[in-house]
Design an enzyme around this catalytic site. Structure first.
Site, PDB file in Angstrom:
ATOM      1  N   ASP A  93       0.861  -1.184   0.000  1.00 19.72           N
ATOM      2  CA  ASP A  93       0.000   0.000   0.000  1.00 19.72           C
ATOM      3  C   ASP A  93       0.899   1.237   0.000  1.00 19.72           C
ATOM      4  O   ASP A  93       2.060   1.163   0.400  1.00 19.72           O
ATOM      5  CB  ASP A  93      -0.881  -0.051   1.264  1.00 19.72           C
ATOM      6  CG  ASP A  93      -1.827   1.133   1.364  1.00 19.72           C
ATOM      7  OD1 ASP A  93      -2.406   1.516   0.329  1.00 19.72           O
ATOM      8  OD2 ASP A  93      -1.986   1.678   2.479  1.00 19.72           O
ATOM      9  N   ASP A 254      -7.911  -4.734   6.851  1.00 24.61           N
ATOM     10  CA  ASP A 254      -6.721  -4.592   7.680  1.00 24.61           C
ATOM     11  C   ASP A 254      -7.044  -3.577   8.760  1.00 24.61           C
ATOM     12  O   ASP A 254      -7.900  -2.720   8.572  1.00 24.61           O
ATOM     13  CB  ASP A 254      -5.529  -4.108   6.849  1.00 24.61           C
ATOM     14  CG  ASP A 254      -5.754  -2.697   6.339  1.00 24.61           C
ATOM     15  OD1 ASP A 254      -5.375  -1.740   7.035  1.00 24.61           O
ATOM     16  OD2 ASP A 254      -6.345  -2.531   5.249  1.00 24.61           O
ATOM     17  N   CYS A 363      -7.980 -16.421  29.150  1.00 19.76           N
ATOM     18  CA  CYS A 363      -7.587 -16.247  27.752  1.00 19.76           C
ATOM     19  C   CYS A 363      -6.675 -17.396  27.324  1.00 19.76           C
ATOM     20  O   CYS A 363      -5.770 -17.785  28.059  1.00 19.76           O
ATOM     21  CB  CYS A 363      -6.871 -14.909  27.550  1.00 19.76           C
ATOM     22  SG  CYS A 363      -6.382 -14.672  25.826  1.00 19.76           S
ATOM     23  N   CYS A 365      -4.793 -17.283  24.587  1.00 18.95           N
ATOM     24  CA  CYS A 365      -3.700 -16.855  23.699  1.00 18.95           C
ATOM     25  C   CYS A 365      -2.353 -17.168  24.349  1.00 18.95           C
ATOM     26  O   CYS A 365      -2.212 -17.208  25.575  1.00 18.95           O
ATOM     27  CB  CYS A 365      -3.827 -15.377  23.311  1.00 18.95           C
ATOM     28  SG  CYS A 365      -2.948 -14.205  24.346  1.00 18.95           S
ATOM     29  N   CYS A 368      -0.997 -14.505  27.095  1.00 24.50           N
ATOM     30  CA  CYS A 368      -1.622 -14.518  28.427  1.00 24.50           C
ATOM     31  C   CYS A 368      -1.228 -15.781  29.182  1.00 24.50           C
ATOM     32  O   CYS A 368      -0.979 -15.740  30.390  1.00 24.50           O
ATOM     33  CB  CYS A 368      -3.139 -14.427  28.315  1.00 24.50           C
ATOM     34  SG  CYS A 368      -3.719 -12.798  27.790  1.00 24.50           S
ATOM     35  N   HIS A 390      -2.259  -9.629  22.060  1.00 26.76           N
ATOM     36  CA  HIS A 390      -3.408 -10.362  22.617  1.00 26.76           C
ATOM     37  C   HIS A 390      -4.703  -9.859  21.971  1.00 26.76           C
ATOM     38  O   HIS A 390      -5.560 -10.642  21.562  1.00 26.76           O
ATOM     39  CB  HIS A 390      -3.454 -10.196  24.145  1.00 26.76           C
ATOM     40  CG  HIS A 390      -4.831 -10.287  24.731  1.00 26.76           C
ATOM     41  ND1 HIS A 390      -5.387 -11.469  25.161  1.00 26.76           N
ATOM     42  CD2 HIS A 390      -5.779  -9.328  24.898  1.00 26.76           C
ATOM     43  CE1 HIS A 390      -6.628 -11.241  25.577  1.00 26.76           C
ATOM     44  NE2 HIS A 390      -6.887  -9.951  25.435  1.00 26.76           N
TER      45      HIS A 390
HETATM   46 ZN   LIG Z   1      -4.548 -13.256  25.728  1.00 31.46          ZN
END
Ligand SMILES: [Zn+2]
Length: 411
Positions: A93, A254, A363, A365, A368, A390
């Site tokens: 871009d 995006d 969480c 992820c 975390c 996160h």
């Molecule tokens: Zn997380």
């Protein structure tokens, strides 16, 4: 729907020492740092969006890259430089926002295509000129002359860009940029781009629009959209209406906003599937300009400030280990907040909710799971960017086609 994460050199250092808040002396920036796609499993996006404005600088806007970093990017190509896993796409871009105030875009089609090719982009967006106003009912003809002029410039450049890509038999797939000031003018731009042969179109200038204005525009575009045309929304993520976007033909977007909210937003710093929490502010005494001034003015005792700062961190970590009540943590946080910002509205109610729910414990992820409560603390770039990563993982879970099942596996 595909999600592209825009590059702005946002990385974390995986070995950062949270207890002492320091980097080892041997750390080399970028090389030892890690992108979100290197630390989050599963990878939360389908590709990266890179901008000529950020890498090279465009017009008067200075880029974020050093000459050495740029050289390395061109030498190795974007996929290798960003260490992108197989299957992730690189979309180029220009970064039209950086030259929005200029009369005409300060870049040429040749320069932009050279840039996309040098970076090894899979696809690249034609040069556009932003229209920052939106008026639903404004006429297609006889609208503000500057709006019309900017739309014409964008369409002319899109035509030259496609011709040049074809002339070179470029490996970069051309994506046409559509600008407009109303649903009708956007739809007309999409029609023009499709007539040029574009089957991948990016809608630009929508960042400041209200969600209903975007939906209204997508409705108008849907009426002219060919079945095999893919729409990309530039810079726009509205998790609450992702399904509505998908129904109207949007196949990618995006956005950096969930990432940036982790440390730029006043309240919505830590995102979850259903809401957001305020991150717990424990700024470093020696990194806080306002506090330094108050210390120099004799209003705050430096040793006392450092003592309270350390006590906040100690209690937060003890709380995470189940060895401290939230009331004891809140007492220290209130003490530190009063020392730092005696006149500002208190965050303590928000902290109470954050500690009460402890969302980082649930969480799934990678960050975390690894860092626990550190993710919830607003303090220094390493914590704040991890919280941003996160948030990207959380956004990823809200995207149609990317939503995880109960086992944490993407559908
Ligand atoms: Zn997380």
């Amino acid at each position: 729907m595909k999600f592209f994460f825009p590059d702005a050199q946002d990385m974390i250092y995986p070995e950062y020492d949270f207890l002492h808040d320091e980097y080892p002396a041997h750390r080399v920036r970028q090389r030892d740092d890690r992108y979100a796609h290197e630390v989050l499993k599963p990878v939360p996006y389908d590709g990266m969006l890179i901008s000529k404005a950020i890498i090279d600088g465009v017009g008067n806007a200075v880029g974020k890259y050093s000459q050495a970093q740029r050289d390395r990017l061109y030498r190795r190509g974007g996929k290798s430089f960003f260490r992108l896993p197989d299957g992730l796409e690189l979309l180029g871009d220009c970064g039209a926002f950086s030259y929005v105030k200029e009369d005409v875009p300060p870049v040429t089609v040749t320069e932009v295509l050279d840039f996309y090719e040098a970076c090894g982009c899979d696809a690249g967006i034609s040069i556009d000129h932003l229209i920052l106003d939106f008026e639903s009912g404004a006429p297609l003809f006889d609208a503000d002359p500057d709006w019309s002029r900017r739309r014409s410039i964008s369409l002319d450049l899109a035509a030259s860009f496609k011709e040049e890509a074809e002339r070179r038999n470029s490996s970069v797939e051309p994506v046409g940029a559509a600008q407009g000031w109303s649903p009708e003018s956007y739809a007309d731009s999409v029609t023009a781009l499709q007539d040029m042969g574009y089957r991948r179109i990016a809608l630009g200038g929508m960042v400041p629009l209200k969600t209903n204005q975007i939906l209204e525009t997508l409705d108008a575009v849907a009426l002219v959209l060919k079945p095999d045309t893919n729409l990309h929304l530039l810079g726009v993520a509205r998790p609450e209406v992702m399904d509505d976007f998908a129904e109207r033909g949007v196949s990618s977007f995006d956005s950096t906003s969930p990432f940036r909210q982790a440390f730029m937003d006043d309240r919505k710093n830590y995102h979850t599937a259903t809401g957001a929490y305020v991150a717990i502010r424990v700024p470093q005494v020696d990194g806080n300009a306002r506090l330094k001034r108050r210390i120099l003015a004799g209003e705050v005792d430096q040793a006392e400030a450092i003592r309270v700062e350390r006590e906040c961190l100690r209690r937060l970590r003890a709380f995470d280990q189940g060895q401290m009540t939230s009331n004891d943590v809140l007492a220290s946080l209130l003490e530190y907040e009063t020392l730092l910002e005696p006149d500002k509205k208190s965050y303590v109610q928000g902290y109470e909710k954050m500690l009460g729910d402890a969302p980082w414990k649930r969480c799934t992820c990678t960050l975390c799971q690894t860092h626990g409560i550190e993710i919830a603390i607003f303090r220094g770039t390493e914590r704040n960017k991890r919280r941003g990563f996160h948030n990207i993982a959380v956004l990823s879970g809200k995207i149609p086609g990317r939503r995880p099942t109960k086992k944490g596996v993407v559908e």
